[in-house]
Design an enzyme around this catalytic site. Structure first.
Site, PDB file in Angstrom:
ATOM      1  N   LYS A  12     -25.220  25.773  69.995  1.00 45.87           N
ATOM      2  CA  LYS A  12     -25.880  25.486  68.722  1.00 45.87           C
ATOM      3  C   LYS A  12     -27.327  25.024  68.952  1.00 45.87           C
ATOM      4  CE  LYS A  12     -25.245  21.592  66.578  1.00 45.87           C
ATOM      5  NZ  LYS A  12     -24.742  20.398  65.894  1.00 45.87           N
ATOM      6  N   LYS A  15     -20.047  14.409  71.950  1.00 49.06           N
ATOM      7  CA  LYS A  15     -21.060  13.378  72.199  1.00 49.06           C
ATOM      8  C   LYS A  15     -20.672  12.432  73.316  1.00 49.06           C
ATOM      9  CE  LYS A  15     -23.547  13.359  67.869  1.00 49.06           C
ATOM     10  NZ  LYS A  15     -23.791  12.736  66.580  1.00 49.06           N
ATOM     11  N   LYS A  59     -31.377  19.290  67.920  1.00 50.28           N
ATOM     12  CA  LYS A  59     -32.523  18.436  68.232  1.00 50.28           C
ATOM     13  C   LYS A  59     -32.301  17.663  69.520  1.00 50.28           C
ATOM     14  CE  LYS A  59     -30.875  15.860  64.264  1.00 50.28           C
ATOM     15  NZ  LYS A  59     -31.169  15.609  62.877  1.00 50.28           N
TER      16      LYS A  59
HETATM   17  P1  TYM Z   1     -27.193  16.497  61.052  1.00 50.45           P
HETATM   18  O1  TYM Z   1     -28.239  15.482  60.806  1.00 50.45           O
HETATM   19  O2  TYM Z   1     -26.757  16.738  62.449  1.00 50.45           O
HETATM   20  O3  TYM Z   1     -27.628  17.883  60.461  1.00 50.45           O
HETATM   21  C1  TYM Z   1     -28.071  17.998  59.123  1.00 50.45           C
HETATM   22  C2  TYM Z   1     -27.634  19.328  58.527  1.00 50.45           C
HETATM   23  O4  TYM Z   1     -28.142  20.409  59.302  1.00 50.45           O
HETATM   24  C3  TYM Z   1     -27.067  21.280  59.654  1.00 50.45           C
HETATM   25  N1  TYM Z   1     -27.354  21.855  60.966  1.00 50.45           N
HETATM   26  C4  TYM Z   1     -27.303  23.166  61.239  1.00 50.45           C
HETATM   27  N2  TYM Z   1     -27.036  24.216  60.450  1.00 50.45           N
HETATM   28  C5  TYM Z   1     -27.071  25.448  61.025  1.00 50.45           C
HETATM   29  N3  TYM Z   1     -27.368  25.638  62.346  1.00 50.45           N
HETATM   30  C6  TYM Z   1     -27.647  24.602  63.165  1.00 50.45           C
HETATM   31  N4  TYM Z   1     -27.962  24.804  64.436  1.00 50.45           N
HETATM   32  C7  TYM Z   1     -27.623  23.291  62.612  1.00 50.45           C
HETATM   33  N5  TYM Z   1     -27.864  22.044  63.129  1.00 50.45           N
HETATM   34  C8  TYM Z   1     -27.686  21.194  62.100  1.00 50.45           C
HETATM   35  C9  TYM Z   1     -25.838  20.381  59.686  1.00 50.45           C
HETATM   36  O5  TYM Z   1     -24.651  21.130  59.547  1.00 50.45           O
HETATM   37  C10 TYM Z   1     -26.096  19.478  58.509  1.00 50.45           C
HETATM   38  O6  TYM Z   1     -25.710  20.088  57.299  1.00 50.45           O
HETATM   39  N6  TYM Z   1     -22.993  14.119  59.785  1.00 50.45           N
HETATM   40  C11 TYM Z   1     -24.132  14.821  59.264  1.00 50.45           C
HETATM   41  C12 TYM Z   1     -24.971  14.037  58.280  1.00 50.45           C
HETATM   42  C13 TYM Z   1     -24.207  13.435  57.137  1.00 50.45           C
HETATM   43  C14 TYM Z   1     -23.740  14.135  55.995  1.00 50.45           C
HETATM   44  C15 TYM Z   1     -23.124  13.136  55.176  1.00 50.45           C
HETATM   45  C16 TYM Z   1     -23.776  15.480  55.592  1.00 50.45           C
HETATM   46  C17 TYM Z   1     -23.871  12.128  56.993  1.00 50.45           C
HETATM   47  N7  TYM Z   1     -23.238  11.938  55.793  1.00 50.45           N
HETATM   48  C18 TYM Z   1     -22.545  13.482  53.964  1.00 50.45           C
HETATM   49  C19 TYM Z   1     -23.177  15.793  54.380  1.00 50.45           C
HETATM   50  C20 TYM Z   1     -22.573  14.806  53.569  1.00 50.45           C
HETATM   51  C21 TYM Z   1     -25.037  15.207  60.426  1.00 50.45           C
HETATM   52  O7  TYM Z   1     -25.014  14.593  61.462  1.00 50.45           O
HETATM   53  O8  TYM Z   1     -25.911  16.197  60.141  1.00 50.45           O
END
Ligand code: TYM
Length: 347
Positions: free
Chosen positions: A207, A123, A210
């Protein structure tokens, strides 16, 4: 080091996960997270799903958009089958324990651990890292707080969160060690299925995200049927037909990605997809994938739109979920403070 305080070895199995309201939802979020969140409800384990708005503001968010996106993620939770009667659904900022525990964990975790996180490096790549928010650096510690605040035992996530979950385990272990307790569980990541890393439709080595500037690189949960079909038709592929075996997909990242997506949407396996389409050209496979994607995603998009018609109902669900989440979190936070040596005489 002090003597062990009320060791708590018997952790009730509990699932927690979260999604950031920092933009629209992609097919990656759906297959890697949402779809699996809904399935976990059938496993007889308590499930808690959070919209992590505190995480979202680690990079600038327009306030109106943040509110909209928080409701939209909630609508996506509901539309993909997460049932507020069976799961807790809430937004992070309504349960103040997340921020409070994060502070305590900030004092347990080491700065070097944060600098090593590949997401932080990604990032800030090409930018002045010193000028990013302090929150962006501390982000994984807040994530550990999300998880540990509920004594979570299992966290379903996509592959990209693996390093953050390993860090959560390190933070829990260091807290337990520093205070001589067995208080926080060592949480298990659940990274399962064929879509743990859905890749960009334009570049099979990146990957699906968004934040990718190219909208053609991803399928958004808000895309209509025509847009989904068009994006799949235009997805980058190589000129060869699909192979006879999974081995044949080695070094063909784009083909591998489309096969994985098909398997995850269908609820089968990449092996089964290859058996069905061995020798097929992409001219045959892509329309089939587009039909499948539209059939699976359209009902979700429609339901999301329906939920979004009634923001007051979404806010009610979030408020009720927050109260239930707080009831679990409060005693765990109180105990954490006691372990750390803080006085709580306000009754
Ligand atoms: P975030 O918001 O980026 O993504 C949410 C979930 O979607 C999954 N994901 C994907 N899985 C497969 N292929 C992809 N291209 C892909 N893009 C996103 C992510 O792995 C995630 O499971 N840090 C986390 C949010 C968070 C969280 C937590 C998760 C904050 N606190 C506690 C679990 C437990 C995040 O930014 O996810």
């Amino acid at each position: 080091m002090s003597a062990p305080v009320a060791a708590n070895p018997a952790f009730t199995p509990r699932i927690f996960s979260g999604i950031q309201p920092s933009g629209g939802m992609t097919l990656g979020n759906y297959l890697g997270a949402l779809k699996r969140f809904a399935e976990k409800q059938d496993e007889g384990i308590e499930t808690i799903y959070c919209v992590v708005d505190l995480h979202a503001i680690t990079v600038w968010q327009d306030p109106e958009k943040l509110r909209h996106q928080t409701r939209e993620i909630t609508a996506a939770y509901l539309a993909s089958g997460i049932d507020p009667a069976r799961s807790i659904i809430f937004n992070q900022s309504q349960v103040t324990g997340h921020a409070e525990l994060a502070w305590i964990l900030n004092c347990v975790a080491r700065i070097g651990w944060m600098y090593r996180m590949t997401q932080f490096k990604d990032k800030t790549a090409g930018k002045n890292a010193e000028n990013s928010s302090l929150g962006l650096l501390a982000y994984p510690s807040l994530m550990a707080a999300d998880i540990l605040l509920y004594h979570t035992t299992q966290v379903p996530v996509g592959e990209d969160q693996k390093q953050h979950l390993e860090l959560t385990r390190d933070i829990a272990a260091k807290f337990n060690h520093d205070y001589g307790v067995d208080f926080f569980p060592i949480t298990e990541p659940l990274i399962e299925g064929s879509a743990t890393r859905v890749m960009s439709l334009r570049d099979g080595t990146k990957k699906m995200s968004k934040s990718d500037p190219s909208d053609a690189s991803r399928i958004n949960l808000t895309d209509d049927a025509d847009t989904i079909a068009k994006k799949i038709r235009k997805a980058t592929t190589d000129p060869n037909p699909l192979p006879e075996t999974l081995e044949g997909l080695k070094d063909r990242p784009e083909a591998r990605n489309l096969v994985n997506i098909y398997a995850a949407l269908e609820g089968s396996t990449p092996e089964a997809v290859i058996r069905e389409f061995a020798g097929a050209q992409f001219g045959t496979f892509k329309p089939r994938l587009a039909d499948l994607a539209v059939a699976k995603l359209s009902p979700i998009t429609e339901a999301m739109n329906r939920y979004m018609q009634d923001p007051a109902e979404i806010d009610r669900i979030l408020g009720e979920g927050a109260a239930r989440a707080d009831a679990i979190a409060s005693p765990i936070l109180a105990k954490t403070k006691e372990i750390v040596g803080m006085i709580n005489s306000r009754r």
